[in-house]
Design a protein around this motif. Sequence first.
Motif, PDB file in Angstrom:
ATOM      1  N   ASN A 302       0.843  -1.195   0.000  1.00  0.00           N
ATOM      2  CA  ASN A 302       0.000   0.000   0.000  1.00  0.00           C
ATOM      3  C   ASN A 302       0.881   1.249   0.000  1.00  0.00           C
ATOM      4  N   TRP A 324      -6.504  -4.525   1.104  1.00  0.00           N
ATOM      5  CA  TRP A 324      -6.472  -3.618   2.257  1.00  0.00           C
ATOM      6  C   TRP A 324      -7.870  -3.334   2.780  1.00  0.00           C
ATOM      7  N   THR A 335      -6.466   4.198   0.622  1.00  0.00           N
ATOM      8  CA  THR A 335      -5.415   3.178   0.633  1.00  0.00           C
ATOM      9  C   THR A 335      -5.611   2.301  -0.587  1.00  0.00           C
TER      10      THR A 335
END
Length: 541
Positions: A302, A324, A335
């Motif tokens: 990420n 995520w 994200t």
Amino acid sequence: MSGQENDSDVKALGSQRPNQGDGGTDSTAQLDSGLVEADSNDHDTDPADDNDTDHRIDDGTKRRPSRTLVAGTAAALVIAGGLAFVILTDSGADMDYDSNLAMIRTHSGRNMLLDESPFRDVPMDDLDISDSSPLLGPRTDYLDNTNGNPEQAFPIEAGGQFRTSCEFSHFAYDDPLVHPNEPGRAHLHMFFGNTDINAFSTYETMRDSGSSTCNGQELNRTGYWAPAMIDGDGNVRIPERVVVYYKGEGLSNASNYPEFDDVGAKVYEPRMANIASQPRSVPELATFDGGEDTEFNFGCTNNFSPAPFATGIGEIPNCSGDYWLETEGQQYPTTRTVLEMKIMFWNCYVPEGEDNDWTRWQPSGNTRGSWYYSNCDGQGGQAQGSPPLADKDHYPNLIYFVNYVVEPGEDTSRWFLSSDVDGSDPDNPRTTGSPGSTHHADWWGAWHPDINQEFIDNCVNFNNAPEPSGCGSGYLSDGGPDGSDPIPGRALRYRDQYDVPGVTESYRVPLATLFAELCEPLDPAHSYDPEVPMTGGYCRT
């Protein structure tokens, strides 16, 4: 000839990408009895100025003069992707620097944010590098950006850290190092840095023309490129950003080992080029010591945390765009899952030879962490039984981190690199080895030499031990432990962001479109088959 001499000239107009701002210049090509003038930058409105040697822009600085091109035997008006432009033909395609660049500048996936930079054709020696230069800027620009790309994160290591962030520039089936003057000869490449690099580029054209998608813009006209990343649906992926590290690890940092003579990274010489390397993809070692040779690897992240792999792997992994969200509840695009492609170059250089000979780069000796120790000349000792090291110079440890967004609902199970495609049989293209296993990248240096010296002295050869330190994304001196207490110094101008979080069009373009715009004008030996995306990975191989 001037731009006013022939009313029957055939002209071709480039297009602009609507969501990339209103910058951009029209690319023109003119047809007149076998003579073609193709210049995407200069527009001559003075018919008396036949020599065209002193173009100037509003601030009085000189622009690169336009060039007149001589055709082979014929000229053709090509329509590709809805864009019209003239290509000189002679049993295929007969092009030169300006006509090839004009074609590239029409392609619809290109980053056009820097087309109107007032310095894009100012020779390097004429650029302003004073403290008031518009190509330098405040450090707060890196801390305050709201785009989502984490420029505000800084290294927390013991010195030797300089990095610059770059945006994607353009695609082309070109490689001016491996296939100079042969447009379409290479597999599809993704270029960043110098905006005008093409098959006919030389060190001189890079140094004195084009803008740059990196921090500091024209102060860093270096050409950076890598194989294009292609997904299973036939889209070429545009990275959200590229981070380039110039690190002073081990003996490449003069302050680390004052007991040794003649260590530390040197300033790049003019014309230096580097290719990493003969295609070789190996896993990153869990100890982070590096391997004996260059490492190429991939990971899912990420931008900060790798998952689900603890270290990089030697082929494209299957990264989930939902990872995520499902594991941490973090919403897209705040994200984003990113496929990270990492490239590490050799940094030991054999002194004798031509500087543009990239084969002069050699790996470090296989002792004390190898690549990270930068044992180029044997001063740090060799492992028992190892062959002696030649007399090699130290240069920065060069690394690319190229990050591709993986959207929710998709994964990377069918992604591949253009270089993975074996096009020797156009009717039966196939991949060679595992996806990503042909990973490599190119670097052709064109930094402003004074700026290069500045970051070598203040960053690469710097160590503020025991305090954590590093120069961050565009700082030209140490930023302090967290970027908030910097040692006095300057920063490169923060460049415009190409990637728009959540806007799909900013990070992918159909391969069919690129093939039509960048390959079909070159008279390829095969056509693009949308059912077989591999057919678009190469053009004239």
